[in-house]
Design an enzyme around this catalytic site. Structure first.
Site, mmCIF file in Angstrom:
data_model
loop_
_atom_site.group_PDB
_atom_site.id
_atom_site.type_symbol
_atom_site.label_atom_id
_atom_site.label_comp_id
_atom_site.label_asym_id
_atom_site.label_seq_id
_atom_site.Cartn_x
_atom_site.Cartn_y
_atom_site.Cartn_z
ATOM 1 N N HIS A 213 25.782 19.699 -28.919
ATOM 2 C CA HIS A 213 25.618 21.030 -28.328
ATOM 3 C C HIS A 213 25.168 21.007 -26.875
ATOM 4 O O HIS A 213 25.072 22.062 -26.244
ATOM 5 C CB HIS A 213 24.615 21.850 -29.146
ATOM 6 C CG HIS A 213 23.192 21.446 -28.904
ATOM 7 N ND1 HIS A 213 22.640 20.320 -29.456
ATOM 8 C CD2 HIS A 213 22.220 22.002 -28.140
ATOM 9 C CE1 HIS A 213 21.384 20.208 -29.049
ATOM 10 N NE2 HIS A 213 21.101 21.217 -28.256
HETATM 11 C C1 UD1 Z 1 18.877 25.759 -26.552
HETATM 12 C C2 UD1 Z 1 17.973 24.895 -25.686
HETATM 13 C C3 UD1 Z 1 18.202 23.432 -25.999
HETATM 14 C C4 UD1 Z 1 18.076 23.148 -27.484
HETATM 15 C C5 UD1 Z 1 18.998 24.083 -28.228
HETATM 16 C C6 UD1 Z 1 18.898 23.879 -29.711
HETATM 17 C C7 UD1 Z 1 17.462 25.733 -23.446
HETATM 18 C C8 UD1 Z 1 17.702 25.523 -22.005
HETATM 19 N N1 UD1 Z 1 18.249 25.075 -24.266
HETATM 20 O O1 UD1 Z 1 20.207 25.478 -26.187
HETATM 21 O O2 UD1 Z 1 17.239 22.658 -25.324
HETATM 22 O O3 UD1 Z 1 18.413 21.818 -27.725
HETATM 23 O O4 UD1 Z 1 18.646 25.430 -27.914
HETATM 24 O O5 UD1 Z 1 19.761 24.700 -30.420
HETATM 25 O O6 UD1 Z 1 16.561 26.459 -23.784
HETATM 26 N N2 UD1 Z 1 23.997 31.485 -29.561
HETATM 27 C C9 UD1 Z 1 24.360 32.184 -30.677
HETATM 28 N N3 UD1 Z 1 23.378 32.503 -31.566
HETATM 29 C C10 UD1 Z 1 22.081 32.169 -31.408
HETATM 30 C C11 UD1 Z 1 21.728 31.445 -30.255
HETATM 31 C C12 UD1 Z 1 22.686 31.119 -29.340
HETATM 32 O O7 UD1 Z 1 25.514 32.515 -30.875
HETATM 33 O O8 UD1 Z 1 21.253 32.484 -32.275
HETATM 34 C C13 UD1 Z 1 25.047 31.085 -28.599
HETATM 35 C C14 UD1 Z 1 25.281 32.062 -27.487
HETATM 36 O O9 UD1 Z 1 26.630 32.037 -27.175
HETATM 37 C C15 UD1 Z 1 24.496 31.448 -26.343
HETATM 38 C C16 UD1 Z 1 24.661 29.968 -26.592
HETATM 39 O O10 UD1 Z 1 24.673 29.842 -28.012
HETATM 40 O O11 UD1 Z 1 24.978 31.846 -25.122
HETATM 41 C C17 UD1 Z 1 23.578 29.118 -26.017
HETATM 42 O O12 UD1 Z 1 22.293 29.532 -26.482
HETATM 43 P P1 UD1 Z 1 20.988 29.184 -25.588
HETATM 44 O O13 UD1 Z 1 19.772 29.569 -26.327
HETATM 45 O O14 UD1 Z 1 21.153 29.717 -24.224
HETATM 46 O O15 UD1 Z 1 21.060 27.624 -25.452
HETATM 47 P P2 UD1 Z 1 21.377 26.478 -26.523
HETATM 48 O O16 UD1 Z 1 22.631 25.822 -26.152
HETATM 49 O O17 UD1 Z 1 21.252 26.999 -27.913
#
Ligand code: UD1
Length: 375
Positions: A213
């Site tokens: 991821h």
């Molecule tokens: C975040 C953390 C990362 C961690 C990861 C674990 C930061 C910078 N990154 O990354 O360190 O390893 O979490 O999972 O804080 N999304 C959903 N549903 C959710 C959450 C996210 O669909 O419940 C999707 C959305 O499209 C979103 C993308 O995932 O834009 C990224 O989510 P985000 O929380 O920004 O970062 P992660 O890649 O999950």
């Protein structure tokens, strides 16, 4: 004054994203057993899907958050800013004695910053880890959170050295062990009793688990395709089970026109099912931080699909090998594991299930020396 009469120390714990939940769980449990503490939990809402958040609360017995800030997804600046702004309002009203943050996600940094600006001291759990790769958003979050925290709770000796090198005063650094492993130890037996493998049609020791991821791996379509190609090759020999993170699902839809890799794809799993899956895997391939640690404790070989790790003890003592994303290297390292059986390692010092206890001991002692805590 007896401890029953002493003023309570008000702790505000913060969690926002999936890897935070297994870290906050043992801390909340420990704090709640001690009469000196009054605890509140704030969920920032960085992760919000039931499979990324609610299922962890349920399985790990984490109480409902006292507040959910509902920040959701967004670009780094916007997401961090929203947590900062909303957290500031919460802290200004509640005025806790200490804010406890875990890990290295955007919520971690934003909550810590909001607190210190209001003069509220911060405890950072999982301090001192460094990948020395500043293109990683988490590295920036780690550096900045550590720079402003009062208590630096460290999981492994490299973390202590990093903090000392950066000039953190020795009195702030506490080598306490690993709260994520507290949670693993507390739940392993329950996980082993699950029928996860039967449900997925898998045999113990006869499959690999993949998680992917990191933006550096999934946001570039050509790179993602290259990784999938070698993994599909491996899948032809040994089923590769791949619970797909929402970011990765979005990257496949966007960058690969929805062309799914020919692997054993799953929706994100709950904590217990995933632990069950890891525990009996022949090997794990991952770009996660926490999974490097969990496989080390489980004694399962881990190939880390990154160029570096902020958790070097998993390589020097555990079962982790840093392989990067070059297909030939991945192929060769998988082959070694298939031929050579599990790589033996040992469990790092203080990954013994008692890290939360040590952390709360440190806080209790610190506040014992501060009689001015009055609420
Ligand atoms: C975040 C953390 C990362 C961690 C990861 C674990 C930061 C910078 N990154 O990354 O360190 O390893 O979490 O999972 O804080 N999304 C959903 N549903 C959710 C959450 C996210 O669909 O419940 C999707 C959305 O499209 C979103 C993308 O995932 O834009 C990224 O989510 P985000 O929380 O920004 O970062 P992660 O890649 O999950």
């Amino acid at each position: 004054m007896s401890s029953a009469e002493a003023p309570r120390i008000r702790v505000l714990a913060v969690a926002g994203a999936r890897p935070n939940f297994m870290k906050i769980a043992p801390l909340l449990r420990e704090l709640r057993t001690r009469p000196r503490f009054a605890v509140a939990l704030v969920h920032t809402g960085q992760h919000y899907d039931a499979a990324m958040s609610e299922s962890f609360f349920r399985e790990l017995g984490i109480p409902e958050p006292d507040l959910n800030l509902g920040v959701g997804s967004g670009p780094h600046g916007a997401q961090t800013a929203q947590v900062l702004e909303k957290m500031e309002a919460v802290l200004a009203e509640r005025r806790p004695d200490v804010v406890l943050v875990v890990g290295d996600v955007n919520s971690t940094l934003a909550a810590a910053l909001a607190a210190v600006k209001l003069g509220i001291p911060v405890g950072h759990v999982e301090a001192g880890l460094r990948s020395f790769d500043r293109s990683m958003p988490e590295e920036i979050n780690r550096l900045l959170t550590d720079a402003i925290s009062e208590w630096l709770f460290v999981t492994e000796p490299a973390g202590v050295r990093n903090l000392e090198r950066e000039g953190s005063p020795a009195g702030k650094i506490h080598f306490v062990g690993n709260v994520m492993i507290d949670t693993l130890r507390a739940h392993l037996e329950r996980a082993r009793a699950l029928d996860t493998l039967e449900r997925l049609g898998l045999e113990p020791g006869a499959y690999a688990v993949l998680t992917l991821h990191r933006p550096s791996n999934v946001d570039d379509p050509a790179g993602l395709k290259r990784i999938f190609t070698v993994l599909e090759e491996i899948h032809a020999r040994l089923p590769v089970v791949f619970p797909v993170h929402p970011r990765t699902r979005a990257a496949i839809a966007r960058g690969l026109q929805g062309e799914l890799p020919r692997l054993h794809l799953l929706d994100p799993l709950g904590y217990l099912d995933f632990l069950r899956l890891m525990a009996d895997a022949k090997l794990v391939l991952t770009d996660s931080g926490g999974i490097q640690e969990e496989t080390t404790v489980l004694g399962v070989p881990c190939l880390t699909l990154r160029e570096n790790t902020e958790r070097p003890v998993t390589v020097t003592q555990g079962t982790n090998t840093i392989v990067g994303t070059d297909p030939a290297t991945i192929r060769a390292e998988v082959q070694k594991i298939l031929e050579g059986g599990p790589r033996s390692g040992r469990i790092p010092e203080r990954w013994d299930g008692r890290a939360a206890q040590r952390i709360v001991d440190v806080l209790e002692e610190a506040f014992a020396a501060r009689p001015e805590v009055q609420r």
